[in-house]
Enzyme design. Structure first.
Site, mmCIF file in Angstrom:
data_model
loop_
_atom_site.group_PDB
_atom_site.id
_atom_site.type_symbol
_atom_site.label_atom_id
_atom_site.label_comp_id
_atom_site.label_asym_id
_atom_site.label_seq_id
_atom_site.Cartn_x
_atom_site.Cartn_y
_atom_site.Cartn_z
ATOM 1 N N HIS A 104 -1.797 -75.116 -44.362
ATOM 2 C CA HIS A 104 -1.556 -76.750 -44.544
ATOM 3 C C HIS A 104 -1.864 -77.351 -43.501
ATOM 4 C CE1 HIS A 104 0.280 -80.009 -46.979
ATOM 5 N NE2 HIS A 104 0.590 -80.144 -45.883
ATOM 6 N N GLU A 105 -1.036 -77.143 -42.610
ATOM 7 C CA GLU A 105 -0.786 -77.964 -41.518
ATOM 8 C C GLU A 105 -2.077 -77.804 -40.534
ATOM 9 O OE1 GLU A 105 1.416 -80.098 -41.217
ATOM 10 O OE2 GLU A 105 2.840 -79.561 -42.647
ATOM 11 N N GLU A 157 -2.166 -84.937 -48.687
ATOM 12 C CA GLU A 157 -1.404 -83.774 -48.920
ATOM 13 C C GLU A 157 -1.758 -82.540 -49.963
ATOM 14 O OE1 GLU A 157 1.039 -82.947 -47.161
ATOM 15 O OE2 GLU A 157 1.007 -84.923 -46.074
#
Length: 726
Positions: free
Chosen positions: A449-450, A507
């Site tokens: 994700h990051e 996100e």
């Protein structure tokens, strides 16, 4: 009875963040560096009180005054004598701990207000019986009177954060609307000013709207001061409205932040750290986002430090318009074993990026290898502690100069520990597997994700000089097959264009990247997962996501048809996408629980993840990236708002499911953090027990050096703007 979503339960989880070993291994110089950075972060973090609600700072001061005179243990006897039951006193301690942990009286995750779970007259009796009240009755009475109504009020507008009639926000004066926010953004863009460190105040002058853009800074003069060539302050006419740019928001706090950053400079490990701190201090002194950007550039160059930190007005989740940053600061120590895994993921990034479902023209021209480290948090000041971070948030720096990723290891290990009996909405046969693999699967998801979520994807831009960062004649929109017709121009950014949906949309894109890339065996192998274990990690990662989508309904407000939490909205959107994929991939069934109350069960067919699931995320992720890259706000909004809709019709009654989720929700954990103190030539770490009382003690001892001046400053800042909302 107050709806349970508006108070914190007495049995809420409170855990101490363990950093003893990480701190012990630091050199004395590194401990000094950590100490001064922590002081800067804690003082800056108090600005969040003023960024949250009109009353938060007053409640904070009331609690500090009470607990500085009597510890929670000492106050218990007073509470009993004042007529409080043990449950009522515990409810007061939980409320106080909640206010400290969230830096205000609205939940940092979900943005709903929380009030004390005890009668107002009982709390008033306790306040009046306290030693602080006995010592200063007039001052304490005035303080109680000034905040007690708002402390307990649950009027519709005060139930959640929001703009205009949708809720409370102190990023804007109470008379501002969405139209005012949009006009102010246009003005800021015209002046090439970032909104990150600003608030907006509107007033009427001779029947005409006038706007004050206030910059957070220690300096309160609006003219150019030492260290500046020119100032961005002044009065301007824009679209027949008067705009004034002023300095001095949160001035006493910004002064403290700058002071401690300058102290930390003496203990910097290298020139990059020293220059980084110098620019940060300049930023908070002058109110300059450009200086903060410059500091962030040095920060990116500071590869693999032992002590990692970041500080400033960073995340824009809680600005209802999505442009203004909430203050946060963290200081953490590298966890070397875990960081090695992330380093392997970084090394594999250039192989993994082409696996993403968009054409290469929509990917950055060169992947700027970031630092990716696992950290044990020593200090995290702000409204809440995330599990992972990808920063800086400045698009221009991220696109061309790079970024850093951090995973907060000691937060992960505590935050996601789950008891079987508290696991909702899963089949019994999934629960043991979920408990076993939730931690490892989340570690994989956070990493992807990051690093490859937030770290991937190009924005198509035409700069102020008319130059394009893509071949306008050749780049084709894969969704339409036609040449692209839109892009970012000049000073437009992702946040300024997509405003209210930008945070959640991004996100969602990053979460989808995690789901998509975790299907690759090499990724799972990097994290030490092979064979059946690897398949179980994939299954639990996807099952976690669809369950989180259902849990996300807690963070939807039907009255205003709005979402209060970016990540949870993103996960609900993903649940909708996977349900829509059909073919029995995801099942969502309403049923009656063993207790006779409404319940629900979510199922995932693991045999279809690599086929039906992967195809669905492939299509959706490509759309998200292309709409983002081409600045197609209209298309992006239509897609995202469509999937974000919480309806009663169709195959699933999400409004009814929301009631079930609220009925069975578990409160989010709170964290107790250590303090550092200088004793002679050394720095000592003081830790506290993982309880509401421990959390309270950590805060009262955190600011004891200048408590009275600090409290007076906070009340003065509060009083100055209070009429803008009340």
């Amino acid at each position: 009875m107050v709806d349970s979503q508006y108070y914190l339960p007495n049995d809420i989880g409170v855990s101490a963040l363990d950093c003893t070993e990480a701190f012990r291994l630091l050199s004395n110089k590194e401990k000094m560096y950590s100490h001064y950075l922590s002081r800067a972060a804690w003082y800056g973090g108090l600005a969040v009180l003023l960024q949250t609600s009109p009353e938060s700072a007053k409640i904070f001061v009331l609690l500090q005054k009470i607990f500085r005179k009597q510890t929670p243990a000492q106050l218990e006897q007073v509470a009993t004598a004042a007529g409080l039951s043990p449950e009522e006193y515990q409810a007061f301690l939980v409320y106080a701990a909640g206010l400290y942990a969230n830096m205000g009286n609205y939940k940092s995750f979900g943005d709903t207000k929380f009030i004390p779970n005890l009668p107002k007259d009982k709390l008033k009796a306790l306040v009046k019986a306290s030693q602080a009240f006995q010592d200063q009755p007039a001052e304490m009475e005035a303080l109680w009177d000034s905040c007690s109504c708002l402390l307990f009020s649950l009027e519709d507008r005060q139930k959640q954060l929001g703009l205009g009639d949708k809720g409370i926000t102190t990023y804007f004066s109470g008379n501002c609307s969405l139209e005012d926010a949009e006009l102010a953004q246009k003005f800021l863009d015209s002046k090439k000013l970032s909104a990150y460190n600003t608030r907006l105040f509107k007033r009427e002058k001779e029947g005409k709207a006038c706007y004050e853009v206030r910059l957070a800074s220690a300096v309160q003069k609006d003219c150019a001061v030492e260290g500046e060539c020119e100032t961005s302050c002044g009065s301007f006419n824009f679209e027949d409205k008067e705009f004034t740019v002023k300095r001095g928001d949160f001035a006493p706090l910004m002064e403290k932040v700058s002071f401690y950053l300058q102290k930390a400079q003496a203990y910097a490990a290298n020139e990059n750290q020293r220059k980084m701190l110098e620019e940060y201090a300049r930023s908070f002194t002058l109110g300059s986002v450009d200086a903060h950007k410059e500091g962030s550039r040095y920060w990116i160059k500071d590869k693999g430090p032992i002590v990692e930190s970041y500080i400033g007005f960073i995340e824009s989740y809680r600005d209802p318009f999505g442009s203004r940053g909430e203050f946060e600061g963290f200081i953490a120590v590298v966890n070397k074993a875990m960081s090695e895994r992330f380093a392997k993921l970084v090394s594999s990034a250039e192989v993994l990026l082409p696996e993403l479902p968009w054409p290469k023209e929509f990917e950055k021209d060169t992947f700027l290898k970031p630092d990716f480290t696992s950290l044990d948090v020593l200090t995290f000041a702000g409204s809440g502690i995330p599990a992972g971070i990808n920063i800086p948030n400045y698009d221009d720096i991220r696109q061309s100069e790079g970024f850093k990723n951090v995973s907060l290891g000691n937060v992960l290990s505590v935050a996601y520990a789950t008891q079987k009996e508290k696991l909702t909405f899963l089949q019994e046969e999934d629960k043991d597997l979920f408990i076993k693999w939730k931690g490892p699967s989340f570690e994989v998801q956070v990493g992807l994700h990051e690093l490859l979520g937030h770290g991937s994807g190009k924005l198509l831009v035409q700069d102020d000089e008319g130059k394009f960062n893509f071949d306008k004649g050749k780049v084709t929109n894969p969704e339409t097959g036609e040449p692209v017709t839109s892009w970012y121009r000049g000073s437009e950014t992702w946040d300024s264009k997509f405003s209210t949906i930008a945070s959640s949309y991004e996100e969602c894109r990053a979460e989808c990247v995690g789901l998509y890339l975790c299907l690759i065996k090499k990724v799972l192998s990097i994290f030490g997962n092979e064979g059946q274990d690897a398949e179980d990690v994939v299954y639990i990662n996807w099952l976690s996501m669809v369950r989180a989508g259902l849990l996300g309904l807690e963070f939807y407000t039907p009255e205003s048809k709005s979402w209060r939490q970016a990540h949870m909205q993103a996960r609900f959107v993903i649940l909708r996408v996977l349900l829509e994929a059909g073919e029995g991939l995801v099942g969502l069934e309403e049923l009656t629980g063993p207790d006779g109350q409404p319940d629900a069960q979510i199922t995932l067919d693991r045999s279809k993840i690599h086929t039906v699931g992967k195809d669905a995320i492939h299509r959706f992720l490509c759309k998200l990236q292309v709409l983002k890259a081409t600045a197609d706000v209209e298309g992006g909004r239509a897609l995202y708002d469509g999937y974000s809709t919480v309806s009663e019709g169709g195959p699933h009654n999400f409004m009814r499911l929301r009631e079930t989720v609220l009925l069975r929700k578990e409160a989010r954990k709170m964290f107790v953090q250590a303090n550092t103190n200088i004793n002679g030539d050394s720095v000592e770490l003081k830790e506290y027990e993982g309880s509401a009382a421990g959390l309270i003690c950590s805060f009262t001892e955190r600011f004891q050096d200048d408590a009275e001046k600090l409290e007076a400053d906070l009340l003065a800042l509060c009083k100055k703007d209070f009429p803008c909302w009340c």
